[in-house]
Design an enzyme around this catalytic site. Structure first.
Site, PDB file in Angstrom:
ATOM      1  N   GLY A 191       0.847  -1.195   0.000  1.00  0.00           N
ATOM      2  CA  GLY A 191       0.000   0.000   0.000  1.00  0.00           C
ATOM      3  C   GLY A 191       0.879   1.240   0.000  1.00  0.00           C
ATOM      4  N   SER A 212       2.612   4.853   1.012  1.00  0.00           N
ATOM      5  CA  SER A 212       3.246   5.355   2.238  1.00  0.00           C
ATOM      6  C   SER A 212       2.167   6.034   3.082  1.00  0.00           C
ATOM      7  CB  SER A 212       4.339   6.365   1.856  1.00  0.00           C
ATOM      8  OG  SER A 212       4.896   6.916   3.026  1.00  0.00           O
ATOM      9  N   GLY A 213       2.066   5.634   4.345  1.00  0.00           N
ATOM     10  CA  GLY A 213       1.055   6.216   5.229  1.00  0.00           C
ATOM     11  C   GLY A 213      -0.296   5.526   5.181  1.00  0.00           C
ATOM     12  N   GLY A 235      -0.947   2.546   6.310  1.00  0.00           N
ATOM     13  CA  GLY A 235      -1.172   1.804   7.564  1.00  0.00           C
ATOM     14  C   GLY A 235      -0.482   0.451   7.611  1.00  0.00           C
ATOM     15  N   LYS A 236       0.435   0.188   6.680  1.00  0.00           N
ATOM     16  CA  LYS A 236       1.109  -1.120   6.621  1.00  0.00           C
ATOM     17  C   LYS A 236       1.837  -1.449   7.924  1.00  0.00           C
ATOM     18  CE  LYS A 236       3.737   0.090   3.124  1.00  0.00           C
ATOM     19  NZ  LYS A 236       3.325   1.515   3.012  1.00  0.00           N
ATOM     20  N   SER A 237       2.683  -0.513   8.393  1.00  0.00           N
ATOM     21  CA  SER A 237       3.495  -0.782   9.598  1.00  0.00           C
ATOM     22  C   SER A 237       2.608  -0.901  10.832  1.00  0.00           C
ATOM     23  CB  SER A 237       4.513   0.338   9.837  1.00  0.00           C
ATOM     24  OG  SER A 237       5.234   0.590   8.677  1.00  0.00           O
ATOM     25  N   SER A 255       5.865  -1.856  -2.265  1.00  0.00           N
ATOM     26  CA  SER A 255       5.810  -2.838  -3.370  1.00  0.00           C
ATOM     27  C   SER A 255       4.750  -2.439  -4.398  1.00  0.00           C
ATOM     28  CB  SER A 255       5.578  -4.249  -2.832  1.00  0.00           C
ATOM     29  OG  SER A 255       4.587  -4.311  -1.818  1.00  0.00           O
TER      30      SER A 255
END
Ligand SMILES: Nc1ncnc2c1ncn2[C@@H]1O[C@H](COP(=O)(O)OS(=O)(=O)O)[C@@H](OP(=O)(O)O)[C@H]1O
Ligand SMILES: Nc1ncnc2c1ncn2[C@@H]1O[C@H](COP(=O)(O)OP(=O)(O)O)[C@@H](O)[C@H]1O
Length: 201
Positions: free
Chosen positions: A32, A34-35, A37-39, A106
């Site tokens: 997804g 940047s920002g 919510g992946k992390s 990715s």
């Protein structure tokens, strides 16, 4: 590949390790913007699994790029090599019996297909963390969107570099519409069967 490099087998294999851990190993891949919510989601899923005594590890974009891949930038070629190395790393973690979570933008379908091919489709779960550029830019967690708008960062995903939505993700979570708790629940429900948790329920 050099034909003189031959695979060395050892007595203890992935099945032995999984049996000892009492769960399967798997790569849970978050893609997804940047920002998006992946992390945040990878972190919460790891906490949930860890509390259930599973062996886990998170591979994260920013962290890997400060170490293993610090020689790489954000051109299409560098992103491809970044993701190839991460896939090979994840493959080792899977072989070690670990539930591996990966949080990387990715952005291209062909690079994500390659990751799946490297680790094996039976070991791979793709989660699309969906959020619009507008929402991510409004969050601007690290101030990078502003820098990208000012031209201080080139090839910035969503602004000056493409993001291709996954064609066939296993799970979609929408971080504009679902709470973190709802997304975690959805992800846990889907991965439980894949992990085959005999003694964990
Ligand atoms: N040009 C550009 N485009 C996108 N992102 C950038 C860029 N420059 C730096 N960053 C920071 O690097 C993190 C993304 O690295 P990844 O390894 O996940 O990117 S990729 O998968 O190779 O596309 C990304 O982390 P996340 O915000 O967690 O996604 C950013 O913090
Ligand atoms: N429903 C949600 N799911 C995930 N993150 C959310 C959600 N709502 C708000 N956020 C916030 O959005 C930000 C996402 O940042 P981060 O997890 O670093 O994204 P990424 O790793 O994709 O760059 C965090 O500050 C997080 O608290």
């Amino acid at each position: 590949m050099n034909k003189n490099v031959i695979q060395q087998d050892y007595s203890i294999n992935v099945k032995n390790r999984q049996q000892q851990n009492q769960h399967n190993s798997l790569l849970i891949w978050f893609t997804g913007l940047s920002g998006s919510g992946k992390s945040t989601l990878a972190n919460q899923v790891e906490v949930t699994l860890h509390q259930q005594d599973l062996k886990t590890y998170v591979l994260d974009g920013d962290n890997i790029r400060r170490g293993l891949n610090k020689d790489l930038g954000f051109t299409p070629e560098d992103r491809k090599e970044n993701l190839r190395r991460i896939a090979e790393t994840a493959k080792l973690f899977i072989d070690a019996g670990v539930v591996t979570l990966a949080a990387f933008i990715s952005p291209l379908q062909k690079d994500r297909d390659k990751i799946k091919q490297i680790v094996g489709k039976e070991n791979f779960i793709e989660i699309y963390v969906k959020a619009s550029v507008e929402a991510c830019e409004k969050r601007d967690v690290k101030g990078l969107y502003q820098k990208a708008r000012n031209g201080e960062i080139k090839n910035f995903t969503g602004i000056s570099a493409p993001y291709e939505e996954p064609e066939n993700p296993d799970i979609i979570v929408n971080s504009e519409e679902q709470t973190i708790k709802e997304s975690i629940q959805l992800i846990m429900d889907k991965i439980k069967t894949k992990l085959e948790l005999p003694s964990h329920g």
